[in-house]
Design an enzyme around this catalytic site. Structure first.
Site, short mmCIF file in Angstrom:
data_model
loop_
_atom_site.label_atom_id
_atom_site.label_comp_id
_atom_site.label_asym_id
_atom_site.label_seq_id
_atom_site.Cartn_x
_atom_site.Cartn_y
_atom_site.Cartn_z
N GLY A 233 3.78 8.89 -5.07
CA GLY A 233 3.17 7.76 -4.67
C GLY A 233 4.28 6.87 -3.86
O GLY A 233 3.91 5.86 -3.13
N GLY A 270 5.70 13.46 -3.11
CA GLY A 270 5.57 14.31 -1.92
C GLY A 270 5.96 13.75 -0.64
O GLY A 270 6.97 14.21 -0.08
N ARG A 307 -4.83 12.59 9.29
CA ARG A 307 -4.47 11.28 8.72
C ARG A 307 -5.36 10.11 9.54
O ARG A 307 -5.68 9.47 8.79
CB ARG A 307 -2.81 11.00 8.41
CG ARG A 307 -2.27 12.00 7.57
CD ARG A 307 -0.99 11.63 6.96
NE ARG A 307 -0.98 10.54 5.99
CZ ARG A 307 -1.12 9.40 6.36
NH1 ARG A 307 -0.38 9.09 7.20
NH2 ARG A 307 -1.11 8.57 5.37
N TYR A 311 -8.03 8.35 7.37
CA TYR A 311 -7.81 7.23 6.57
C TYR A 311 -7.47 5.81 7.77
O TYR A 311 -6.91 5.09 7.18
CB TYR A 311 -6.50 7.53 5.70
CG TYR A 311 -6.34 8.72 5.19
CD1 TYR A 311 -7.17 8.79 3.94
CD2 TYR A 311 -5.30 9.65 5.25
CE1 TYR A 311 -7.18 10.07 3.37
CE2 TYR A 311 -5.37 10.93 4.60
CZ TYR A 311 -6.15 11.01 3.61
OH TYR A 311 -6.12 12.23 2.80
N CYS A 338 -14.60 17.10 19.75
CA CYS A 338 -16.07 16.37 20.08
C CYS A 338 -16.40 15.41 18.75
O CYS A 338 -17.36 15.83 18.15
CB CYS A 338 -16.93 17.27 20.30
SG CYS A 338 -16.57 18.61 21.37
N1 LLP Z 1 1.09 13.69 -8.08
C1 LLP Z 1 -0.31 13.78 -7.98
C2 LLP Z 1 -1.08 13.80 -9.18
C3 LLP Z 1 -1.04 13.38 -6.73
O1 LLP Z 1 -2.44 13.58 -6.89
C4 LLP Z 1 -0.25 13.15 -5.58
C5 LLP Z 1 -0.94 12.99 -4.31
C6 LLP Z 1 1.28 13.04 -5.80
C7 LLP Z 1 1.68 13.34 -6.89
C8 LLP Z 1 2.14 13.10 -4.48
O2 LLP Z 1 1.76 11.82 -3.94
P1 LLP Z 1 2.97 11.14 -2.88
O3 LLP Z 1 4.20 10.97 -3.51
O4 LLP Z 1 3.01 12.06 -1.91
O5 LLP Z 1 2.33 9.98 -2.48
N2 LLP Z 1 -3.56 13.00 2.07
C9 LLP Z 1 -3.18 11.57 1.83
C10 LLP Z 1 -2.52 11.47 0.57
C11 LLP Z 1 -3.16 11.99 -0.75
C12 LLP Z 1 -2.48 12.05 -1.98
C13 LLP Z 1 -2.90 12.75 -3.10
N3 LLP Z 1 -2.26 12.96 -4.14
C14 LLP Z 1 -2.59 10.97 3.16
O6 LLP Z 1 -2.00 11.59 4.01
O7 LLP Z 1 -2.05 9.78 2.99
#
Ligand code: LLP
Length: 404
Positions: A233, A270, A307, A311, A338
């Protein structure tokens, strides 16, 4: 990634040459950035000696996973496919955690057979399923339970996961009941309390609130957890004006709870590992005059980078070739698909562009390629990793034969 005498470079490679040799649209990654991000992440939390499990959903390119593995990171996976890729990248199963609300029996069996570190369960039904499989195999399986801390992550609503109306995790009350149940199970060992409240979080306060809830729940459960998995996150800055997350404050809050409950911390980052490592290079196909702005019609579209359409996320757009000009325009950068949402960004006062010019879409390393699709039967772009002057094609552009 920078301009050298007005041309955009990734490390030692001119982006224009990449576009010439490999066509557009194309994802280009910088190894140096990846290394910097991993080292910074580790440095920020060094005093905790955490287990860092890269969230594979952010980027599942096998070659990148192999590079990430070399820095000693584990993986957070959410499907059989991601787990298979993580293992193929050589990541030690003892550094893999499996998250997700709907793991199928097939996925659970595979994870159990591979003896991964933890399955983070999100419901009683899932726990019963794990127990059934474990009993059948006469094995004991290590699990975590994901708590929904009912904490507002103060991020985009579509990527918030920790509020009580969200499908993720279980409520405090339910969590405590599940702990009681699992305590008496012969086949399940409860090792971890896990949380993840959302993505692209830039303010430390939601993390502090989440930790307070975790603290209270651990106390009430009267259970000694070996691991506390805090999820990912951590947000990144997609524009110069945005301030980065205050890692020191987040760390201080974690240390505070560890004073009361010693445990090994797990992180699942991530975006903070790969978000700023890549650009998407695209070519202007046409320029079309609209009623109050000009449309720059690119060869990249929402299927390549989802994205903005999904979003309303904003990725900065830069010219590949900076020119000194007083001629500035308002442009809306769009793709050829389209759909009205196939639009990346509107920019005021952009340098005047011409058809066939190249542009750079920034910070697309996380949830860029991994969210791409074949919508409109468009081919997924190639991915290239740059290390100094070395160019490595880490994924070939799809061919029409792959789709038909
Ligand atoms: N752990 C869990 C259980 C998760 O659901 C996620 C992301 C992460 C870790 C990694 O989160 P990060 O460090 O990347 O924030 N597609 C969206 C983001 C969706 C995130 C889903 N879960 C975007 O492009 O902003």
């Amino acid at each position: 990634m920078k301009y050298i005498s007005k041309s955009f470079f990734i490390e030692g490679v001119k982006v224009r040459n990449l576009a010439k040799n490999f066509k557009t649209p194309i994802y280009c990654y910088s190894y140096k950035k990846l290394k910097e991000n991993i080292n910074n992440f580790k440095k920020n939390f060094k005093s905790l000696n955490p287990l860092v499990c890269f969230a594979v959903k952010a980027n599942a390119n096998l070659k990148l996973l192999k590079e990430i593995k070399k820095f000693g990171l584990g993986a957070d996976v959410v499907s059989l496919g991601e787990l298979t890729k993580a293992l193929k990248a050589g990541i030690n199963p003892k550094k893999i955690v499996f998250s997700g609300v709907g793991k199928t029996s097939e996925e659970l069996r595979f994870a159990i057979d591979k003896k991964i570190l933890l399955i983070n369960a999100e419901s009683k039904s899932e726990i019963l399923e794990i127990e059934k499989i474990a009993r059948g195999k006469r094995r004991s399986v290590n699990i975590g339970i994901r708590l929904n801390p009912n904490t507002d992550a103060k991020t985009l609503s579509q990527i918030s996961t920790g509020k009580k109306q969200d499908k993720f995790g279980v409520s405090e009350k339910y969590f405590l009941e599940l702990v009681k149940y699992v305590k008496n199970s012969q086949f399940i060992k409860l090792k971890c309390i896990s949380v993840h409240i959302g993505s692209q979080i830039l303010n430390h306060q939601p993390f502090e609130k989440m930790l307070k809830v975790v603290d209270g729940v651990i106390k009430k459960s009267n259970y000694k957890f070996e691991f506390i998995d805090l999820g990912g996150g951590m947000g990144i800055s997609y524009s110069k004006r945005v301030k980065n997350l205050n890692y020191k404050k987040y760390l201080a809050a974690i240390k505070k709870i560890l004073k009361k409950h010693t445990a090994k911390i797990i992180f699942e980052p991530g975006r903070s590992i790969v978000g700023n490592t890549a650009i998407l290079v695209s070519k202007v196909i046409y320029i079309k005059q609209g009623s109050n702005k000009n449309f720059i019609i690119l060869d990249a579209a929402m299927n390549d980078l989802m994205r903005p359409a999904l979003y309303g996320a904003k990725h900065q757009i830069l010219p590949e070739n900076k020119i000194k000009t007083s001629s500035k325009k308002t442009y809306e950068f769009v793709g050829p698909i389209c759909e009205s949402t196939d639009s990346f960004l509107t920019v005021k006062k952009f340098q005047k562009l011409n058809e066939k010019d190249l542009i750079i879409i920034s910070d697309v390393g996380a949830y860029g390629m991994s969210l791409s699709s074949n919508y409109n039967v468009r081919l997924k772009p190639a991915e290239i990793l740059i290390k100094g002057r070395k160019i490595n094609i880490i994924k070939k552009r799809q061919k029409l034969e792959d789709l038909i």
